[in-house]
Design an enzyme around this catalytic site. Sequence first.
Site, mmCIF file in Angstrom:
data_model
loop_
_atom_site.group_PDB
_atom_site.id
_atom_site.type_symbol
_atom_site.label_atom_id
_atom_site.label_comp_id
_atom_site.label_asym_id
_atom_site.label_seq_id
_atom_site.Cartn_x
_atom_site.Cartn_y
_atom_site.Cartn_z
ATOM 1 N N GLY A 13 0.797 -1.231 0.000
ATOM 2 C CA GLY A 13 0.000 0.000 0.000
ATOM 3 C C GLY A 13 0.826 1.277 0.000
ATOM 4 C CB ALA A 87 3.636 -0.236 10.334
ATOM 5 C CE1 TYR A 151 -6.840 2.593 11.168
ATOM 6 C CE2 TYR A 151 -8.362 4.407 10.831
ATOM 7 C CZ TYR A 151 -7.250 3.679 10.438
ATOM 8 O OH TYR A 151 -6.546 4.073 9.324
ATOM 9 C CB ILE A 184 -5.568 5.523 0.070
ATOM 10 C CG1 ILE A 184 -5.479 6.930 0.700
ATOM 11 C CG2 ILE A 184 -4.461 5.312 -0.964
ATOM 12 C CD1 ILE A 184 -5.614 8.103 -0.251
HETATM 13 N N1 LIG Z 1 -6.188 2.775 2.873
HETATM 14 C C1 LIG Z 1 -6.843 3.785 3.401
HETATM 15 O O1 LIG Z 1 -7.871 4.220 2.883
HETATM 16 C C2 LIG Z 1 -6.319 4.462 4.648
HETATM 17 C C3 LIG Z 1 -6.955 5.634 5.056
HETATM 18 C C4 LIG Z 1 -6.454 6.311 6.170
HETATM 19 C C5 LIG Z 1 -5.339 5.836 6.838
HETATM 20 N N2 LIG Z 1 -4.731 4.683 6.420
HETATM 21 C C6 LIG Z 1 -3.524 4.269 7.140
HETATM 22 O O2 LIG Z 1 -2.457 4.234 6.223
HETATM 23 C C7 LIG Z 1 -1.464 3.305 6.651
HETATM 24 C C8 LIG Z 1 -1.101 2.382 5.506
HETATM 25 O O3 LIG Z 1 -2.271 1.646 5.166
HETATM 26 P P1 LIG Z 1 -2.455 0.870 3.776
HETATM 27 O O4 LIG Z 1 -3.832 1.178 3.341
HETATM 28 O O5 LIG Z 1 -1.297 1.129 2.897
HETATM 29 O O6 LIG Z 1 -2.485 -0.632 4.347
HETATM 30 P P2 LIG Z 1 -1.755 -1.981 3.900
HETATM 31 O O7 LIG Z 1 -2.405 -3.060 4.712
HETATM 32 O O8 LIG Z 1 -1.758 -2.106 2.425
HETATM 33 O O9 LIG Z 1 -0.265 -1.776 4.414
HETATM 34 C C9 LIG Z 1 0.035 -1.731 5.799
HETATM 35 C C10 LIG Z 1 1.345 -2.450 6.041
HETATM 36 O O10 LIG Z 1 1.628 -2.357 7.452
HETATM 37 C C11 LIG Z 1 2.157 -3.607 7.869
HETATM 38 N N3 LIG Z 1 1.933 -3.805 9.307
HETATM 39 C C12 LIG Z 1 0.765 -3.971 9.953
HETATM 40 N N4 LIG Z 1 0.967 -4.177 11.251
HETATM 41 C C13 LIG Z 1 2.317 -4.130 11.448
HETATM 42 C C14 LIG Z 1 3.158 -4.281 12.575
HETATM 43 N N5 LIG Z 1 2.646 -4.550 13.797
HETATM 44 N N6 LIG Z 1 4.498 -4.168 12.422
HETATM 45 C C15 LIG Z 1 5.023 -3.918 11.201
HETATM 46 N N7 LIG Z 1 4.283 -3.790 10.092
HETATM 47 C C16 LIG Z 1 2.937 -3.894 10.208
HETATM 48 C C17 LIG Z 1 1.377 -4.638 7.040
HETATM 49 O O11 LIG Z 1 2.070 -5.898 7.002
HETATM 50 C C18 LIG Z 1 1.298 -3.953 5.685
HETATM 51 O O12 LIG Z 1 2.381 -4.302 4.858
HETATM 52 C C19 LIG Z 1 -2.069 2.586 7.862
HETATM 53 O O13 LIG Z 1 -1.528 3.134 9.047
HETATM 54 C C20 LIG Z 1 -3.547 2.892 7.744
HETATM 55 O O14 LIG Z 1 -4.178 2.879 8.999
HETATM 56 C C21 LIG Z 1 -5.214 3.978 5.359
#
Ligand SMILES: NC(=O)c1ccc[n+]([C@@H]2O[C@H](COP(=O)([O-])OP(=O)(O)OC[C@H]3O[C@@H](n4cnc5c(N)ncnc54)[C@H](O)[C@@H]3O)[C@@H](O)[C@H]2O)c1
Length: 247
Positions: A13, A87, A151, A184
């Site tokens: 991501g 993460a 969250y 996203i």
């Molecule tokens: N996708 C969205 O719409 C969105 C919106 C707002 C915020 N976010 C935030 O953006 C960030 C990235 O999210 P994403 O959508 O790319 O998700 P994703 O799941 O594609 O990527 C997240 C990554 O974090 C790693 N991870 C999770 N727990 C972990 C831990 N304890 N130690 C190390 N690595 C860990 C996972 O293995 C994964 O590779 C997150 O913090 C998420 O909360 C996402």
Amino acid sequence: MSRVAVVTGAASGMGLAVAQHLAAVGHRIALFDLDGDGATQAAEELQATGVAAAAMKVDVTDRAAVDDATERARRELGPVEIIVTSAGFDEFQSFTDITPAAWERMLAVNLTGTFNCVQAAIPDMLAAGWGRIVTISSSSAQSGAARMAHYVASKGGVVGLTKALAVEYAPNGITVNTIPPGFIDTPMARRAEARGDLPNIDAIAARTPVRRAGTPDDIAAACAFLCSEEAGYITGQAIGVNGGWYL
Ligand SMILES: NC(=O)c1ccc[n+]([C@@H]2O[C@H](COP(=O)([O-])OP(=O)(O)OC[C@H]3O[C@@H](n4cnc5c(N)ncnc54)[C@H](O)[C@@H]3O)[C@@H](O)[C@H]2O)c1
């Protein structure tokens, strides 16, 4: 100028896109992720293009593991002057169903994980008199979100941590900003859609003012700017990347 950047959550991501964008402007990248295979694959893809990159399998809640990984990054790539904390995980539960254990786990990964990784890296930035820290929070910390109290609380904590560090370290040449993403299109969002926790992505896109879902590259472009030399007068800010939603 080539610097060393730690990117957490770099296997997937937004973290993966951030690692790629920072590599493209010449930085050396340490990719931290619980998913060691994913981090290794991403690092190998960067190395194939001539980038110095190292993958670390690390759970950001495990302070000893974070310290070890940061030390390895320092040894293999050099002092850490940039960190981006992506993460994290989401979970949808009505407030009364959130168990104390689920609450603790959410805060441990999203908030304490951010604390651990930034605290491990910051001595290098203090020594250099230069640093860039970008946390990935969430627009839900600005707007609220139903069935996500744990969250949203964890991400609100990330926003507060970011602002506190910005003030504390401004005199040291270190900027600290947060990107609260809107919706996203990442593996995390697709999983939430598949579980029925989020509406269909096309429906969300249609309701978004710019009429599309965000991409990891949208986040990474803003992040790369905040990590640049030119962004030195921007600190303590929440830079929304959300297609016009909420704010
Ligand atoms: N996708 C969205 O719409 C969105 C919106 C707002 C915020 N976010 C935030 O953006 C960030 C990235 O999210 P994403 O959508 O790319 O998700 P994703 O799941 O594609 O990527 C997240 C990554 O974090 C790693 N991870 C999770 N727990 C972990 C831990 N304890 N130690 C190390 N690595 C860990 C996972 O293995 C994964 O590779 C997150 O913090 C998420 O909360 C996402």
